[in-house]
Design a protein around this motif. Structure first.
Motif, PDB file in Angstrom:
ATOM      1  N   VAL A 141       0.829  -1.200   0.000  1.00 44.91           N
ATOM      2  CA  VAL A 141       0.000   0.000   0.000  1.00 44.91           C
ATOM      3  C   VAL A 141       0.866   1.254   0.000  1.00 44.91           C
ATOM      4  N   GLY A 142       1.943   1.236   0.766  1.00 40.56           N
ATOM      5  CA  GLY A 142       2.854   2.383   0.790  1.00 40.56           C
ATOM      6  C   GLY A 142       3.530   2.612  -0.550  1.00 40.56           C
ATOM      7  N   HIS A 143       3.900   1.541  -1.218  1.00 40.12           N
ATOM      8  CA  HIS A 143       4.505   1.657  -2.552  1.00 40.12           C
ATOM      9  C   HIS A 143       3.515   2.262  -3.542  1.00 40.12           C
ATOM     10  N   TYR A 144       2.263   1.831  -3.464  1.00 41.66           N
ATOM     11  CA  TYR A 144       1.232   2.384  -4.350  1.00 41.66           C
ATOM     12  C   TYR A 144       1.045   3.876  -4.091  1.00 41.66           C
ATOM     13  N   ARG A 145       0.955   4.266  -2.813  1.00 44.21           N
ATOM     14  CA  ARG A 145       0.766   5.675  -2.473  1.00 44.21           C
ATOM     15  C   ARG A 145       1.937   6.516  -2.985  1.00 44.21           C
ATOM     16  N   GLN A 146       3.146   6.008  -2.819  1.00 46.52           N
ATOM     17  CA  GLN A 146       4.324   6.757  -3.265  1.00 46.52           C
ATOM     18  C   GLN A 146       4.334   6.941  -4.775  1.00 46.52           C
ATOM     19  N   LYS A 147       3.978   5.880  -5.524  1.00 48.81           N
ATOM     20  CA  LYS A 147       3.973   5.976  -6.989  1.00 48.81           C
ATOM     21  C   LYS A 147       2.927   6.975  -7.471  1.00 48.81           C
ATOM     22  N   VAL A 148       1.773   6.998  -6.813  1.00 46.75           N
ATOM     23  CA  VAL A 148       0.741   7.960  -7.216  1.00 46.75           C
ATOM     24  C   VAL A 148       1.195   9.386  -6.937  1.00 46.75           C
ATOM     25  N   LEU A 149       1.805   9.604  -5.775  1.00 42.51           N
ATOM     26  CA  LEU A 149       2.268  10.948  -5.418  1.00 42.51           C
ATOM     27  C   LEU A 149       3.388  11.419  -6.341  1.00 42.51           C
ATOM     28  N   GLU A 150       4.222  10.491  -6.781  1.00 42.64           N
ATOM     29  CA  GLU A 150       5.304  10.869  -7.696  1.00 42.64           C
ATOM     30  C   GLU A 150       4.762  11.357  -9.039  1.00 42.64           C
ATOM     31  N   LYS A 151       3.612  10.835  -9.434  1.00 42.50           N
ATOM     32  CA  LYS A 151       3.010  11.239 -10.706  1.00 42.50           C
ATOM     33  C   LYS A 151       2.146  12.491 -10.573  1.00 42.50           C
ATOM     34  N   THR A 152       1.996  12.972  -9.337  1.00 44.49           N
ATOM     35  CA  THR A 152       1.173  14.156  -9.097  1.00 44.49           C
ATOM     36  C   THR A 152       2.043  15.396  -9.252  1.00 44.49           C
ATOM     37  N   ASN A 153       1.730  16.209 -10.255  1.00 45.84           N
ATOM     38  CA  ASN A 153       2.548  17.379 -10.534  1.00 45.84           C
ATOM     39  C   ASN A 153       1.778  18.687 -10.401  1.00 45.84           C
ATOM     40  N   SER A 154       0.543  18.739 -10.928  1.00 44.58           N
ATOM     41  CA  SER A 154      -0.197  19.988 -10.948  1.00 44.58           C
ATOM     42  C   SER A 154      -0.809  20.281  -9.590  1.00 44.58           C
ATOM     43  N   ALA A 155      -1.103  21.559  -9.348  1.00 44.34           N
ATOM     44  CA  ALA A 155      -1.689  21.967  -8.070  1.00 44.34           C
ATOM     45  C   ALA A 155      -3.072  21.384  -7.881  1.00 44.34           C
ATOM     46  N   SER A 156      -3.814  21.253  -8.991  1.00 45.41           N
ATOM     47  CA  SER A 156      -5.171  20.715  -8.886  1.00 45.41           C
ATOM     48  C   SER A 156      -5.159  19.283  -8.411  1.00 45.41           C
ATOM     49  N   THR A 192      -8.756   6.913  -0.145  1.00 50.00           N
ATOM     50  CA  THR A 192      -9.828   5.937  -0.362  1.00 50.00           C
ATOM     51  C   THR A 192      -9.318   4.772  -1.195  1.00 50.00           C
ATOM     52  N   ASP A 193      -8.541   5.073  -2.245  1.00 47.97           N
ATOM     53  CA  ASP A 193      -7.987   4.013  -3.085  1.00 47.97           C
ATOM     54  C   ASP A 193      -6.990   3.162  -2.299  1.00 47.97           C
ATOM     55  N   CYS A 194      -6.197   3.799  -1.428  1.00 49.08           N
ATOM     56  CA  CYS A 194      -5.237   3.039  -0.621  1.00 49.08           C
ATOM     57  C   CYS A 194      -5.963   2.094   0.341  1.00 49.08           C
ATOM     58  N   SER A 195      -7.036   2.580   0.949  1.00 52.12           N
ATOM     59  CA  SER A 195      -7.808   1.722   1.852  1.00 52.12           C
ATOM     60  C   SER A 195      -8.462   0.575   1.090  1.00 52.12           C
ATOM     61  N   THR A 196      -8.923   0.863  -0.134  1.00 54.56           N
ATOM     62  CA  THR A 196      -9.539  -0.186  -0.953  1.00 54.56           C
ATOM     63  C   THR A 196      -8.500  -1.231  -1.353  1.00 54.56           C
ATOM     64  N   LEU A 197      -7.294  -0.785  -1.683  1.00 53.31           N
ATOM     65  CA  LEU A 197      -6.216  -1.724  -2.021  1.00 53.31           C
ATOM     66  C   LEU A 197      -5.872  -2.598  -0.822  1.00 53.31           C
ATOM     67  N   GLN A 198      -5.814  -1.997   0.367  1.00 55.95           N
ATOM     68  CA  GLN A 198      -5.530  -2.780   1.574  1.00 55.95           C
ATOM     69  C   GLN A 198      -6.596  -3.855   1.781  1.00 55.95           C
ATOM     70  N   GLU A 199      -7.854  -3.474   1.594  1.00 51.62           N
ATOM     71  CA  GLU A 199      -8.947  -4.448   1.715  1.00 51.62           C
ATOM     72  C   GLU A 199      -8.791  -5.562   0.691  1.00 51.62           C
TER      73      GLU A 199
END
Length: 313
Positions: A72-87, A99-106
């Motif tokens: 789950v931590g690896h998934y969160r890190q990869k998503v954050l790395e791809k996040t560039n814009s302020a929006s 929510t997606d991280c909690s769903t992945l854990q489940e």
């Protein structure tokens, strides 16, 4: 079968899956000696208690939780790395990530990933929201667990306080709100204590869930049931433009349209009867009272199950 009977039958069909999920959850979070066993004296107790009675001191080396946390931590890190814009770093986007991280854990623990999509105004803007749905409150027909496209029945259990019931189902109608209040008073036998002290904070309210009874005090059990039904429709071809439109089968306005077209010297619309699949949503109390119902083009759930073989999750 009545709608509430259909929902109850689907709910009972998932009993084995829910029991396996609870066992997997206990193992993941360290309770690995909690399985119930039958002793030689026909007593039923946990493995931990049996071992202690026989002079053993069992230990737990939990290798499951670190693996789940790492993925789950690896998934969160990869998503954050791809996040560039302020929006993309807005609070709503971060909420969606969690929510997606909690769903992945489940999904890693139970093999079930379920979310419900809705279009709502939660932060000042109307947009699509995805909410995680616990498998403990979810039910579905068996065929859908193998092929989601074969879903014919799907739904979940809610525990709704009176305010939520009125806001969701009254639709701005004072008379309907009064009727809903009467239904709530009949379905909830004990008084609601505003500002009262909550019990069991931090404890799961899904482990001992029942179909007919809410898990939270001061709430009413509401069953959200979606069924795929076949409805009649009329397809009309405009011979002048070639445009095809779909109308309800009982739409009397088509006769008036064709009469106007004939008066203008236009060819009438070419009509053809057809069947159209439609999803029907019902919100029902545990006693079978329908609080609200409507039709939609699709159900709002997004789900995935991890199949081993022959549809087993």
């Amino acid at each position: 079968m009545t709608p509430i009977e259909l929902a109850r039958a689907a709910w009972l069909g998932g009993d084995a899956l829910r029991r396996r999920r609870l066992r997997f959850k206990r193992y993941t979070f360290g309770d690995q000696w909690g399985d119930m066993v039958l002793t030689n004296t026909d007593e039923t107790m946990s493995e931990l208690e049996l071992l202690r009675r026989t002079g053993h001191h069992p230990t737990t080396c939990n290798m499951i939780l670190p693996a789940v946390t790492a993925i789950v931590g690896h998934y969160r890190q990869k998503v954050l790395e791809k996040t560039n814009s302020a929006s993309e770093t807005a609070p709503a986007a971060m909420s969606g990530l969690e929510t997606d991280c909690s769903t992945l854990q489940e999904f890693l623990i139970s093999g079930c990933a379920i979310q419900r999509l809705s279009v709502e105004n939660r932060d000042g803007t109307v947009r699509t929201w995805a909410d995680m749905v616990s498998p403990a409150r979810f039910f579905i027909d068996q065929a859908a667990t193998v092929l989601p496209s074969h879903t014919r029945l799907i739904g979940r259990l809610h525990d709704m306080p009176l305010m939520h019931v009125l806001l969701k189902f009254a639709h701005g109608n004072r008379r309907k709100a009064s009727r809903l209040r009467d239904i709530f008073d009949k379905e909830v036998p004990f008084p609601v204590m505003p500002g009262g002290v909550s019990h069991g904070i931090g404890q799961s309210f899904n482990d001992t869930i029942e179909f007919d009874k809410p898990s939270l005090p001061g709430t009413m059990r509401v069953v959200e049931l979606w069924t795929l039904e076949c409805g009649e429709s009329t397809r009309c071809l405009d011979p002048d433009t070639g445009v095809v439109q779909e109308f309800p089968h009982d739409d009397d306005s088509l006769i008036r349209r064709n009469n106007r077209r004939r008066r203008k010297g236009q060819a009438p619309l070419q009509r053809r009867w057809s069947l159209l699949p439609k999803w029907r949503c019902r919100y029902i109390t545990a006693s079978g009272t329908v609080l609200d119902e409507f039709y939609a083009d699709s159900h709002p759930f997004v789900f995935a199950f991890y199949p081993a073989i022959d549809g087993e999750i």
